[in-house]
Design a protein around this motif. Structure first.
Motif, PDB file in Angstrom:
ATOM      1  N   GLU A 109       0.825  -1.201   0.000  1.00 52.98           N
ATOM      2  CA  GLU A 109       0.000   0.000   0.000  1.00 52.98           C
ATOM      3  C   GLU A 109       0.868   1.264   0.000  1.00 52.98           C
ATOM      4  O   GLU A 109       0.627   2.198  -0.775  1.00 52.98           O
ATOM      5  CB  GLU A 109      -0.925  -0.001   1.231  1.00 52.98           C
ATOM      6  N   SER A 110       1.900   1.263   0.851  1.00 54.86           N
ATOM      7  CA  SER A 110       2.689   2.496   0.927  1.00 54.86           C
ATOM      8  C   SER A 110       3.499   2.702  -0.348  1.00 54.86           C
ATOM      9  O   SER A 110       3.724   3.834  -0.766  1.00 54.86           O
ATOM     10  CB  SER A 110       3.549   2.523   2.182  1.00 54.86           C
ATOM     11  N   SER A 111       3.913   1.616  -1.004  1.00 59.28           N
ATOM     12  CA  SER A 111       4.601   1.778  -2.294  1.00 59.28           C
ATOM     13  C   SER A 111       3.660   2.361  -3.337  1.00 59.28           C
ATOM     14  O   SER A 111       4.037   3.233  -4.121  1.00 59.28           O
ATOM     15  CB  SER A 111       5.111   0.431  -2.807  1.00 59.28           C
ATOM     16  N   LEU A 112       2.424   1.862  -3.360  1.00 62.75           N
ATOM     17  CA  LEU A 112       1.470   2.344  -4.365  1.00 62.75           C
ATOM     18  C   LEU A 112       1.131   3.807  -4.133  1.00 62.75           C
ATOM     19  O   LEU A 112       0.919   4.570  -5.072  1.00 62.75           O
ATOM     20  CB  LEU A 112       0.192   1.495  -4.344  1.00 62.75           C
ATOM     21  N   LYS A 113       1.098   4.201  -2.846  1.00 62.01           N
ATOM     22  CA  LYS A 113       0.773   5.594  -2.534  1.00 62.01           C
ATOM     23  C   LYS A 113       1.805   6.560  -3.091  1.00 62.01           C
ATOM     24  O   LYS A 113       1.527   7.750  -3.257  1.00 62.01           O
ATOM     25  CB  LYS A 113       0.669   5.781  -1.022  1.00 62.01           C
ATOM     26  N   GLU A 114       3.008   6.066  -3.336  1.00 61.08           N
ATOM     27  CA  GLU A 114       4.054   6.935  -3.866  1.00 61.08           C
ATOM     28  C   GLU A 114       3.827   7.277  -5.337  1.00 61.08           C
ATOM     29  O   GLU A 114       4.438   8.192  -5.869  1.00 61.08           O
ATOM     30  CB  GLU A 114       5.417   6.254  -3.755  1.00 61.08           C
ATOM     31  N   VAL A 115       2.967   6.506  -6.021  1.00 60.16           N
ATOM     32  CA  VAL A 115       2.751   6.768  -7.447  1.00 60.16           C
ATOM     33  C   VAL A 115       2.063   8.121  -7.613  1.00 60.16           C
ATOM     34  O   VAL A 115       1.071   8.418  -6.931  1.00 60.16           O
ATOM     35  CB  VAL A 115       1.907   5.648  -8.100  1.00 60.16           C
ATOM     36  N   ASP A 116       2.602   8.929  -8.492  1.00 55.13           N
ATOM     37  CA  ASP A 116       2.131  10.291  -8.726  1.00 55.13           C
ATOM     38  C   ASP A 116       0.666  10.307  -9.172  1.00 55.13           C
ATOM     39  O   ASP A 116       0.294   9.649 -10.145  1.00 55.13           O
ATOM     40  CB  ASP A 116       3.022  10.888  -9.826  1.00 55.13           C
ATOM     41  N   ALA A 117      -0.150  11.054  -8.448  1.00 56.01           N
ATOM     42  CA  ALA A 117      -1.580  11.124  -8.774  1.00 56.01           C
ATOM     43  C   ALA A 117      -1.796  11.676 -10.183  1.00 56.01           C
ATOM     44  O   ALA A 117      -2.734  11.283 -10.880  1.00 56.01           O
ATOM     45  CB  ALA A 117      -2.306  11.996  -7.756  1.00 56.01           C
ATOM     46  N   GLY A 118      -0.918  12.572 -10.621  1.00 51.64           N
ATOM     47  CA  GLY A 118      -1.036  13.148 -11.958  1.00 51.64           C
ATOM     48  C   GLY A 118      -0.907  12.101 -13.051  1.00 51.64           C
ATOM     49  O   GLY A 118      -1.584  12.170 -14.077  1.00 51.64           O
ATOM     50  N   VAL A 119      -0.020  11.122 -12.821  1.00 50.65           N
ATOM     51  CA  VAL A 119       0.176  10.063 -13.810  1.00 50.65           C
ATOM     52  C   VAL A 119      -1.091   9.217 -13.916  1.00 50.65           C
ATOM     53  O   VAL A 119      -1.525   8.838 -15.009  1.00 50.65           O
ATOM     54  CB  VAL A 119       1.394   9.194 -13.428  1.00 50.65           C
ATOM     55  N   ILE A 120      -1.719   8.960 -12.773  1.00 54.56           N
ATOM     56  CA  ILE A 120      -2.957   8.168 -12.776  1.00 54.56           C
ATOM     57  C   ILE A 120      -4.056   8.947 -13.499  1.00 54.56           C
ATOM     58  O   ILE A 120      -4.822   8.403 -14.290  1.00 54.56           O
ATOM     59  CB  ILE A 120      -3.369   7.837 -11.328  1.00 54.56           C
ATOM     60  N   GLU A 121      -4.093  10.245 -13.235  1.00 57.13           N
ATOM     61  CA  GLU A 121      -5.070  11.110 -13.899  1.00 57.13           C
ATOM     62  C   GLU A 121      -4.869  11.086 -15.414  1.00 57.13           C
ATOM     63  O   GLU A 121      -5.832  10.994 -16.186  1.00 57.13           O
ATOM     64  CB  GLU A 121      -4.890  12.531 -13.372  1.00 57.13           C
ATOM     65  N   ALA A 122      -3.605  11.154 -15.844  1.00 55.58           N
ATOM     66  CA  ALA A 122      -3.319  11.114 -17.279  1.00 55.58           C
ATOM     67  C   ALA A 122      -3.801   9.797 -17.874  1.00 55.58           C
ATOM     68  O   ALA A 122      -4.404   9.772 -18.950  1.00 55.58           O
ATOM     69  CB  ALA A 122      -1.821  11.293 -17.519  1.00 55.58           C
ATOM     70  N   ALA A 123      -3.556   8.703 -17.160  1.00 63.05           N
ATOM     71  CA  ALA A 123      -3.987   7.390 -17.652  1.00 63.05           C
ATOM     72  C   ALA A 123      -5.506   7.342 -17.778  1.00 63.05           C
ATOM     73  O   ALA A 123      -6.059   6.814 -18.742  1.00 63.05           O
ATOM     74  CB  ALA A 123      -3.496   6.292 -16.711  1.00 63.05           C
TER      75      ALA A 123
END
Ligand SMILES: Nc1ncnc2c1ncn2[C@@H]1O[C@H](COP(=O)(O)OP(=O)(O)O)[C@@H](O)[C@H]1O
Ligand SMILES: [Mg+2]
Lengths: 219, 333
Positions: A109-123
């Motif tokens: 969970e803590s590793s996934l939280k590090e993923v940039d929210a902007g990148v997810i938004e772009a996807a």
């Protein structure tokens, strides 16, 4: 050093590695989906779900708050049910997995939280489905961090496996306790401790090297 | 092509209700470059995120080619999103994928075969002039190069619209110019409708056909860029055009000349030359220029002298030096 002792240490190292690696593997098989579920159902996640988030979070917290030795004893009936015995390496794997899976879930969970929210938004903006966002974006983006988490998991599980030596588990932990603690053979205990330290060092070093190699953000 | 119909968006938080978008109706035409300008927190991002339904309106409807997007289901939305590309201030590239694999991603989603994906990605790399960076990772690129990759990725599925949320705000002035130039080229050559969010007037000035000025969730005015520039009606527009307060002292009876600097010359010689030319001090009412490599970009507003011959001499000088200018009427203030 006599031959018997060398043989003993050899099988101790083997058993320790066996317990640790198999437990880590199974703990990840359970921990990754669990970690992903907690992450995506969070209030900021891509599949917000209060109830699922609460239940999975509660399971993780409850299991994690039980000290390992107590958990090990408490689930003895379950261990016997799964592997047919409560002593030896195979029997130790069961409590190791039960204790490690929620721990792994939190690491994931803590590793996934590090993923940039902007990148997810772009996807999302490109028309990805939720499954695609998880499998093609979040997990690959978190890969280096997940690997670092795995080296932490291995060291922790190794430590737990040594503790299990107290109550009939196999491996280096059992040797240290049987010879060093019950028979006052301090030298044997020190050797086993040295081996444990070496194994932890090995996994940590290997983990860091792999991460440096695969993390494309570091160039 | 994109039509907002009385769109409002409210956010509910612990500190109460925030109306990020307030009853906006807007029509963005096919093939134009449409700017949305406003200060930070005006609601620009929230408004534009409605176009690809990253944000659902609290009230109102959004139409894309006359289809009501608010009625589309998840699956239909995903198909629409392939027709609407988007780029961001922070680029938002996949850090663990190469440039090529970044561009190929939307094509993977669309189920395009591997060979064809790579062929298309290579065309796009040529378009954004990054062929030699194919196998690089985002961390190895400069900001401008990252934005070019993001543009290529956004164009992979041949969208009809490209949304740009502060796409140049993290870039230096030279890189900003080149990215805006690329966007203009994409608009003209590929016919892609472009929606640009910015807080910088110079961005609007460089490439937009029309602009909407936004403040506190409301579109205060919208129109052709020239009209808004010369005759800003809202206080927000005036503050954006002329960051300093001098605009406040403008009177209706003053005649104003707007001189646009598009890199033909630098700023200072023009001012001093004009002063010498018409033998009077030039009253500069405001300037919003930027010096890039010794050349000025932006605009300057000067008061036209009452004497007709001085006015003539000024215009003559500007004509001779190839500077664009136009007369602006009364600024109501
Ligand atoms: N997800 C959100 N939850 C709550 N408030 C938000 C959210 N997104 C934006 N806002 C608020 O809406 C307003 C407009 O924000 P935004 O659209 O980002 O403005 P701009 O892009 O013009 O800077 C701000 O007050 C911001 O705090
Ligand atoms: Mg914004």
């Amino acid at each position: 050093m006599d031959k018997a002792l060398i043989e003993l240490l050899k099988s101790g190292v083997y058993e320790t590695l066996y317990m640790t690696l198999i437990s880590t593997l199974i703990a990840y098989v359970i921990g990754i989906p669990l970690g992903v579920i907690v992450y995506v159902t969070d209030t900021k996640g891509i599949c917000k779900n209060r109830i699922v988030n609460f239940i999975s979070g509660a399971i993780i917290n409850i299991v994690r708050s039980v000290p390992f030795l107590i958990l090990l004893v408490a689930i003895l009936p379950f261990t016997r049910l799964v592997v047919g015995t409560t002593i030896g390496s195979d029997a130790t794997i069961v409590p190791l997995v039960v204790a490690a899976a929620p721990f792994v879930a939190r690491l994931v969970e803590s590793s996934l939280k590090e993923v940039d929210a902007g990148v997810i938004e772009a996807a999302k903006a490109m028309g990805s489905s939720k499954i695609q966002i998880i499998t093609k974006v979040i997990l690959p983006e978190a890969k280096p961090s997940l690997l670092i988490g795995a080296t932490i998991a291995v060291s922790t599980i190794l430590g737990y496996s040594a503790m299990a030596g107290f109550v009939g588990g196999g491996g280096l932990g059992a040797i240290a306790i049987n010879y060093g603690y019950y028979r006052y053979k301090t030298d044997v205990m020190l050797i086993t401790v040295a081996f444990l330290v070496l194994i932890v060092q090995f996994f940590q070093e290997a983990g860091i090297r792999i991460v440096n190699k695969i993390d494309k953000r570091l160039r | 092509m994109i039509r907002f119909e009385n769109v409002s968006k409210k956010f509910f938080s612990k500190d109460g209700e925030i109306v990020a978008v307030n009853n906006v109706s807007l029509n963005i035409k096919k093939g134009e470059v449409f700017g949305i300008i406003g200060f930070s927190g005006a609601g620009k991002s929230t408004l534009v995120r409605h176009i690809n339904l990253l944000e659902h309106p609290t009230e109102g409807n959004i139409f894309f080619d006359n289809v009501n997007l608010t009625e589309a289901n998840e699956k239909e939305l995903r198909v629409f999103r392939r027709k609407i590309g988007m780029i961001f201030q922070q680029f938002n590239l996949f850090s663990q994928r190469t440039v090529l694999d970044n561009i190929v991603y939307p094509l993977e989603l669309a189920g395009v075969g591997k060979k064809e994906r790579i062929k298309r990605a290579e065309e796009l790399l040529a378009l954004v002039d990054l062929v030699d960076k194919k196998y690089s990772y985002p961390s190895q690129l400069s900001g401008g190069q990252k934005q070019r990759v993001a543009i290529a990725r956004a164009l992979a599925t041949k969208p009809d619209v490209l949304l740009c949320d502060e796409a140049t705000s993290a870039l230096d002035p030279i890189t900003t110019r080149s990215i805006l130039g690329l966007l203009k080229e994409i608009n003209e050559k590929l016919g892609v409708t472009i929606v640009i969010i910015t807080h910088e007037m110079k961005v609007v000035e460089q490439i937009c056909d029309r602009v909407a000025v936004m403040s506190e969730g409301v579109i205060e005015e919208a129109g052709n860029v020239k009209d808004v520039f010369l005759n800003p009606k809202s206080s927000t527009a005036r503050r954006l055009i002329m960051p300093d307060d001098r605009v406040k002292y403008l009177y209706n009876d003053r005649r104003i000349l707007r001189i646009a600097f598009e890199g033909q010359s630098s700023y200072l010689p023009v001012v001093s030359s004009l002063t010498i030319q018409c033998e009077t001090m030039i009253n500069i009412l405001g300037a919003n220029t930027e010096n890039i490599g010794g050349k000025a970009y932006g605009q300057m507003l000067i008061e036209i002298p009452k004497e007709a011959d001085k006015e003539k001499r000024i215009k003559q000088y500007l004509d001779e030096h190839g500077l664009y200018y136009e007369e602006g009427g009364g600024v109501n203030g």
